[in-house]
Design a protein around this motif. Structure first.
Motif, short mmCIF file in Angstrom:
data_model
loop_
_atom_site.label_atom_id
_atom_site.label_comp_id
_atom_site.label_asym_id
_atom_site.label_seq_id
_atom_site.Cartn_x
_atom_site.Cartn_y
_atom_site.Cartn_z
N LEU A 137 -14.71 4.71 8.05
CA LEU A 137 -13.59 3.95 8.37
C LEU A 137 -12.14 4.44 7.37
O LEU A 137 -10.85 4.42 7.92
CB LEU A 137 -13.89 2.46 7.87
CG LEU A 137 -14.74 1.70 8.80
CD1 LEU A 137 -14.99 0.31 8.14
CD2 LEU A 137 -13.73 1.41 10.03
N GLY A 138 -12.78 5.11 6.33
CA GLY A 138 -11.44 5.73 5.58
C GLY A 138 -10.90 6.72 6.04
O GLY A 138 -9.65 6.91 6.24
N GLN A 139 -11.74 7.61 6.73
CA GLN A 139 -11.10 8.91 7.42
C GLN A 139 -10.45 8.17 8.51
O GLN A 139 -9.24 8.83 8.87
CB GLN A 139 -12.45 9.51 7.90
CG GLN A 139 -12.00 10.96 8.74
CD GLN A 139 -12.96 11.84 9.21
OE1 GLN A 139 -14.25 11.40 9.09
NE2 GLN A 139 -13.04 12.68 10.20
N ASP A 140 -10.93 7.15 9.47
CA ASP A 140 -10.05 6.91 10.36
C ASP A 140 -8.64 6.49 9.92
O ASP A 140 -7.60 6.37 10.66
CB ASP A 140 -10.85 5.77 11.19
CG ASP A 140 -11.86 6.37 12.01
OD1 ASP A 140 -12.04 7.48 12.31
OD2 ASP A 140 -12.93 5.55 12.29
N TRP A 141 -8.56 5.55 8.79
CA TRP A 141 -7.26 4.92 8.35
C TRP A 141 -6.45 6.18 7.92
O TRP A 141 -5.42 6.16 8.19
CB TRP A 141 -7.57 4.11 7.15
CG TRP A 141 -6.65 3.53 6.36
CD1 TRP A 141 -5.90 3.96 5.42
CD2 TRP A 141 -5.96 2.25 6.78
NE1 TRP A 141 -4.71 3.14 5.21
CE2 TRP A 141 -4.94 1.98 5.83
CE3 TRP A 141 -6.52 1.29 7.58
CZ2 TRP A 141 -4.33 0.84 6.01
CZ3 TRP A 141 -5.84 0.28 7.90
CH2 TRP A 141 -4.73 0.04 7.09
N ALA B 213 -0.84 -4.24 8.78
CA ALA B 213 -1.33 -4.98 9.87
C ALA B 213 -1.57 -4.52 11.24
O ALA B 213 -2.47 -4.61 11.78
CB ALA B 213 -0.53 -6.35 10.05
N SER B 214 -0.46 -3.75 11.63
CA SER B 214 -0.78 -2.93 12.77
C SER B 214 -1.59 -1.81 12.89
O SER B 214 -2.49 -1.54 13.61
CB SER B 214 0.71 -2.09 13.04
OG SER B 214 0.51 -1.41 14.25
N MET B 215 -1.92 -1.22 11.45
CA MET B 215 -3.04 -0.08 11.33
C MET B 215 -4.12 -0.78 11.21
O MET B 215 -5.30 -0.17 11.97
CB MET B 215 -2.74 0.72 10.11
CG MET B 215 -1.55 1.75 10.07
SD MET B 215 -1.38 2.79 8.62
CE MET B 215 -2.91 3.43 8.49
N ALA B 216 -4.51 -2.02 10.79
CA ALA B 216 -5.71 -2.62 10.83
C ALA B 216 -6.14 -2.94 12.07
O ALA B 216 -7.33 -2.90 12.52
CB ALA B 216 -5.58 -3.99 9.65
#
Length: 268
Positions: free
Chosen positions: A172-176, A198-201
């Motif tokens: 998840l951290g890498q994807d973020w 919010a859009s990135m989430a």
């Protein structure tokens, strides 16, 4: 179909013990799990200061044996350390009223009884939370999954699904970070921080769902959902070392109970 085992040295070097061949293997995490549960059961039987303080003192005395750096231990234990004062304040304000009253706010009051209960609760949270964090900080999820399936006989489908989910959580951290760089490359990273987050989430949720679907199909195609007896790539031993770990943790709880009873503070 055997379960693939990650390569490398054992993740839990703090509880590694020598085998007859001179090699070292970690104590099965299920033993640690059972021991922590037994310790917690002993400590919730009474809400007194003495038993919690004795258990916490014994744990701190044995902590150097884990060989976990203090800085890393404090970092991973930060949620527990943050929860302790919050728990104490709530119990002190809304706990059972007894003894001398210090002040009354109408909706909350502080008395000798609520303060004593708050102290006992804070010590108990530390006594249960700190060993849980310290003992599991270096546990390999694959070792734990092996023990849950082979020792506790939990359903293999549930165990393997949970293990796959834990492994995917690390992405998840890498994807973020990749989403953030992609948005900045497209000129979309200069908007309001709340709206951008919010859009990135939402985008991260879509990626996670797609990855989960792909992983589920891949696991099914490799026979992870097939009925019948499952084989495992590596055995999960549960012998004298594991029983020793359980006895040590449960013993801490029993000693704390004995001291509390001897001091006359035990409240069943």
């Amino acid at each position: 179909m055997p379960v693939e085992r990650s390569t490398g040295e054992p993740a839990d070097r703090s509880t590694a013990v020598p085998t007859a061949s001179g090699a070292r293997r970690p104590v099965q995490p299920v033993a640690t799990l059972l021991g922590v549960l037994g310790l917690g059961l002993c400590l919730v039987l009474s809400l007194d200061v003495v038993s919690a303080a004795v258990a916490l003192a014994l744990e701190l005395a044995l902590a150097p044996l884990l060989r976990v750096p203090v800085r890393r231990l404090l970092l991973v234990a930060s949620p527990v350390l943050l929860a302790v004062p919050l728990t104490g304040v709530s119990i002190a304000l809304y706990g059972r009223a007894s003894g001398r009253e210090w002040f009354d706010l109408g909706f909350a009051h502080v008395t000798d009884g609520s303060l004593e209960l708050a102290l006992a609760t804070m010590l108990r949270v530390l006594a249960v939370g700190l060993p849980s964090v310290a003992l599991f900080v270096r546990v390999d999820p694959t070792d734990l999954a092996d023990g849950l399936a082979q020792v506790l006989r939990l359903p293999a489908r549930f165990v393997l699904g949970a293990l796959a989910a834990i492994r995917m959580t690390t992405l998840l951290g890498q994807d973020w970070r990749q989403l953030g760089m992609a948005r900045r490359a497209r000129g979309l990273g200069d908007g309001p921080r709340l709206r951008r987050g919010a859009s990135m989430a939402f985008a991260l949720l879509v990626i996670a769902l797609r990855r989960a679907t792909t992983l589920a199909v891949a696991m099914e195609s490799r026979g992870f959902g097939a009925p019948g007896r499952r084989t495992w790539a590596r055995a999960a031993p549960f012998g004298g070392r594991e029983w020793g770990m359980v006895a040590l943790l449960v013993g801490i709880g029993l000693v704390s109970i004995a001291v509390s009873v001897a001091a006359g503070t035990w409240r069943a």
